[in-house]
Design a protein around this motif. Structure first.
Motif, PDB file in Angstrom:
ATOM      1  N   ARG A 192       0.836  -1.194   0.000  1.00 18.81           N
ATOM      2  CA  ARG A 192       0.000   0.000   0.000  1.00 18.81           C
ATOM      3  C   ARG A 192       0.875   1.250   0.000  1.00 18.81           C
ATOM      4  O   ARG A 192       2.032   1.215   0.388  1.00 18.81           O
ATOM      5  CB  ARG A 192      -0.893   0.013   1.234  1.00 18.81           C
ATOM      6  CG  ARG A 192      -1.915  -1.110   1.154  1.00 18.81           C
ATOM      7  CD  ARG A 192      -3.137  -0.710   1.898  1.00 18.81           C
ATOM      8  NE  ARG A 192      -4.196  -1.684   1.650  1.00 18.81           N
ATOM      9  CZ  ARG A 192      -5.408  -1.551   2.150  1.00 18.81           C
ATOM     10  NH1 ARG A 192      -5.717  -0.506   2.882  1.00 18.81           N
ATOM     11  NH2 ARG A 192      -6.324  -2.447   1.901  1.00 18.81           N
ATOM     12  N   ARG A 205     -12.560  -3.011  -2.499  1.00 18.94           N
ATOM     13  CA  ARG A 205     -11.568  -2.758  -1.458  1.00 18.94           C
ATOM     14  C   ARG A 205     -11.865  -1.385  -0.877  1.00 18.94           C
ATOM     15  O   ARG A 205     -12.257  -0.478  -1.602  1.00 18.94           O
ATOM     16  CB  ARG A 205     -10.191  -2.771  -2.097  1.00 18.94           C
ATOM     17  CG  ARG A 205      -9.142  -2.009  -1.316  1.00 18.94           C
ATOM     18  CD  ARG A 205      -7.825  -1.980  -2.062  1.00 18.94           C
ATOM     19  NE  ARG A 205      -6.933  -0.995  -1.457  1.00 18.94           N
ATOM     20  CZ  ARG A 205      -5.693  -0.782  -1.864  1.00 18.94           C
ATOM     21  NH1 ARG A 205      -5.219  -1.460  -2.895  1.00 18.94           N
ATOM     22  NH2 ARG A 205      -4.947   0.118  -1.263  1.00 18.94           N
ATOM     23  N   ASP A 250     -10.506   1.989   1.351  1.00 19.95           N
ATOM     24  CA  ASP A 250      -9.457   2.758   2.023  1.00 19.95           C
ATOM     25  C   ASP A 250     -10.101   3.968   2.678  1.00 19.95           C
ATOM     26  O   ASP A 250     -10.732   4.776   1.995  1.00 19.95           O
ATOM     27  CB  ASP A 250      -8.403   3.250   1.024  1.00 19.95           C
ATOM     28  CG  ASP A 250      -7.500   2.129   0.549  1.00 19.95           C
ATOM     29  OD1 ASP A 250      -7.095   1.308   1.385  1.00 19.95           O
ATOM     30  OD2 ASP A 250      -7.207   2.076  -0.665  1.00 19.95           O
ATOM     31  N   THR A 302     -12.638   5.622   0.175  1.00 20.50           N
ATOM     32  CA  THR A 302     -12.496   5.253  -1.228  1.00 20.50           C
ATOM     33  C   THR A 302     -12.767   3.763  -1.363  1.00 20.50           C
ATOM     34  O   THR A 302     -12.185   2.960  -0.635  1.00 20.50           O
ATOM     35  CB  THR A 302     -11.071   5.592  -1.732  1.00 20.50           C
ATOM     36  OG1 THR A 302     -10.915   7.011  -1.717  1.00 20.50           O
ATOM     37  CG2 THR A 302     -10.848   5.085  -3.147  1.00 20.50           C
ATOM     38  N   VAL A 315     -12.823   0.756  -4.284  1.00 24.23           N
ATOM     39  CA  VAL A 315     -12.397   0.458  -5.653  1.00 24.23           C
ATOM     40  C   VAL A 315     -12.262  -1.032  -5.837  1.00 24.23           C
ATOM     41  O   VAL A 315     -11.911  -1.748  -4.900  1.00 24.23           O
ATOM     42  CB  VAL A 315     -10.984   1.059  -5.940  1.00 24.23           C
ATOM     43  CG1 VAL A 315     -10.624   0.933  -7.414  1.00 24.23           C
ATOM     44  CG2 VAL A 315     -10.893   2.498  -5.506  1.00 24.23           C
ATOM     45  N   SER A 340      -7.138   8.594  -4.906  1.00 23.44           N
ATOM     46  CA  SER A 340      -8.590   8.796  -4.947  1.00 23.44           C
ATOM     47  C   SER A 340      -8.982   9.621  -6.167  1.00 23.44           C
ATOM     48  O   SER A 340      -9.991   9.348  -6.816  1.00 23.44           O
ATOM     49  CB  SER A 340      -9.078   9.478  -3.665  1.00 23.44           C
ATOM     50  OG  SER A 340      -8.816   8.656  -2.547  1.00 23.44           O
TER      51      SER A 340
END
Lengths: 386, 386
Positions: B7, B110, B112, B124, B126, B349
């Motif tokens: 990440r 996923r 975040d 976020t 995605v 993002s």
């Protein structure tokens, strides 16, 4: 087959692209910036109504380019001018570089030639889907244009001087630019661009001239020997003319090719310069010539070395993500591209620089210690290769 | 496998993104434009030194989002505020839209989440490489920011009024934004974005509020029924509130999504609006809510209809070229994207909107009469679908 493809319409309308690429502190970019600024400010200086700027520019497709765009417009008396000599040089460079690429790839370049109503024109050579390169292009262009006086005042650095000229300032620009994107992720992308500028005597300022350009390399995987060879070849050319050139122009490239929102450069740099008029014109012409002649020896051996390397799907994926960065740089920051798009240059010639394919993955960050991380690190913190 | 992925670092530095997307004539874009203009002009008005703007913004990754970014910052007394209600709404929309997409695709999003040091934060969601969509994302964000007074003067339209406030103007913004790119070239890409803005009382101007947003469709192949369904669904929502809305907001979308250097729009439009405060706040809240609720019924049936269509390599190639146009629009013209990139928003993002893959072919123009030509024609000359 559902789709058939035709050529674009043969006539387009466009305005002059003042510079095919330049840097923050360059004269060419000041020209661009001040054009925008000038339209907003209410100066008490004599002003030219830029909304009434003559629509001289455009591009008209032609079957074959003339022997010289310069003599076609200026007549045979221009034959000894540096304008004509520079046009000859960039067209010879286009021929020899395209020949060298075709020799390696096997694919021939397609040629599109066009003229501009105000004189000058261009020759775009491109191929895509080659054996070695997915896309390769080499443009030459010759522009006779007009710039607003506000732009000229800024460009000449005499913003506050008494400048009494009327109307637009005539300029000449000729340049060669190129981008090559290979298929193999171990073989690097390369871009170069060399140009010559002249403005005519105007409003008390004598005629100005300068050279600009540069050449930079964008690998997806770092090979130290390759970077030493590429940067070393450029350094040798610079050192022959001035030992101060390479360090200065290398730094300029590191500054220019920055993708600010990523905090990383698009690649591993090379050289970049503009406003160059610190030596006699003939000597700088020779410098530009040797820069152009160094493109093939600096770049092609790197591709020949790696064009048949084995690669994994993940390595291809990483290359595609780096191509995405290339797109981000060109569309968001590259001055030649953004200015060209906003002023109506020939879009297909301007966007010839785009990769054939690219990719944006969400949050795709290589893990520390991997070869991908090593490349990213070199893009974040430029290294001295020679 | 040569590449492993981690990440991104959990802490980034950024400034406030004033607006997640707006149009030429909108209040949000005037905010942006005047910020730039203000730094250049030498006004005799009271000025705030924007170079000393506090670095309040940034993003810090968190394991899970709080129940409410609004009450986390403002306390439980904010529970009845429209700010809190709008945050609740966009988070419910994010949940329900992601659930509907996962139901069709099979792939989970996923997530975040992050907070900002000045309060607020974002979520976020995605996925990429799904069964139906190559990339799909839905963002929500809540921003407590500060804007320079020059920007505020322009935004409120009281540029010449006696405004005696000191320092920066506090504002609140909350929004949801999304882009979805399917694999199948017969299934369209869709984008939407709905937002709510508030400024605090400042320098003699009372608190301001407005709604903005829109939803637009980007097919690679035109299906008349699909366009009628998509535009018709949006029209029904608009008509329930004001029959003047749809024609106005449809035109706004056609103007906004223009790729100027191509003379074509990125797709077939939809609706776009900003500065909306012409009815009571509660009523416009309902309008925004119904817009958000119409995303799934307007879009998902089109994908379900085409997700298993057969397609040729040439049709995929055309889709990829249209994705290239999407990238060009977003990086060159979209105000949310370009402003976000230049002011240091959370890059992953912001660029979630980019397609997973795209393509630039040289001089790729469909021949007249082909389905590709038909799509291009609709992008050049917007049609009325309902």
């Amino acid at each position: 087959m559902a789709t058939r493809f035709a050529r674009t319409p043969t006539v387009g309308r466009s305005r002059v692209v003042v510079s095919p690429g330049s840097s923050r502190s360059s004269r060419s970019s000041r020209l661009l910036a001040s054009t925008a600024k000038a339209s907003a400010k209410t100066s008490d200086k004599k002003k030219t109504d830029t909304s009434k700027r003559p629509e001289l520019e455009g591009h008209v497709a032609i079957d074959a380019p003339p022997a010289s765009f310069v003599t076609e417009r200026e007549g045979d008396e221009a034959k000894d001018s540096i304008r004509h000599k520079f046009e000859k040089l960039i067209r010879e460079s286009q021929d020899s570089i395209c020949a060298a690429i075709t020799e390696v790839d096997g694919m021939e370049f397609r040629e599109d030639a066009y003229t501009r109503p105000s004189g000058g024109g261009g020759i775009t050579r491109v191929f895509q889907g080659g054996n070695v390169w997915e896309k390769a292009g080499v443009n030459v262009s010759v522009v006779y244009g007009l710039m607003p006086p506000e732009a000229y005042r800024a460009a000449t650095g005499n913003d506050d001087a008494e400048l009494n000229g009327e109307g637009f300032v005539p300029f000449f620009a000729a340049g060669i630019s190129s981008v090559m994107h290979p298929h193999n992720p171990h073989a690097p992308t390369m871009h170069f661009n060399y140009r010559y500028f002249e403005t005519e005597q105007w409003g008390g300022i004598p005629s100005q001239w300068w050279f600009g350009g540069g050449c930079d390399i964008t690998p997806s995987y770092l090979y130290k020997d390759d970077m030493e060879h590429f940067h070393g070849t450029l350094k040798n050319v610079c050192d022959e003319h001035d030992e101060a050139y390479f360090p200065k122009f290398k730094q300029w490239a590191d500054d220019y090719f920055m993708i600010k929102h990523r905090g990383e450069r698009r690649g591993c740099g090379g050289i970049f310069f503009d406003d160059l008029n610190d030596k006699p014109k003939e000597e700088l012409f020779e410098f530009s010539k040797q820069c152009q002649q160094s493109v093939v020896p600096a770049y092609v051996p790197l591709v020949e070395k790696h064009m048949n390397d084995e690669f994994t799907e993940d390595q291809k994926r990483w290359q595609q993500a780096r191509r995405g960065r290339y797109v981000e740089f060109n569309l968001v920051y590259d001055r030649g591209t953004t200015f060209g798009l906003k002023t109506g240059g020939r879009i297909e010639s301007i966007l010839m620089s785009m990769p054939l394919t690219s990719r944006w993955e969400y949050d795709y960050v290589p893990e520390k210690g991997t070869p991908e991380w090593d490349l990213l690190d070199a893009c974040q913190t430029p290294r001295d290769w020679v």
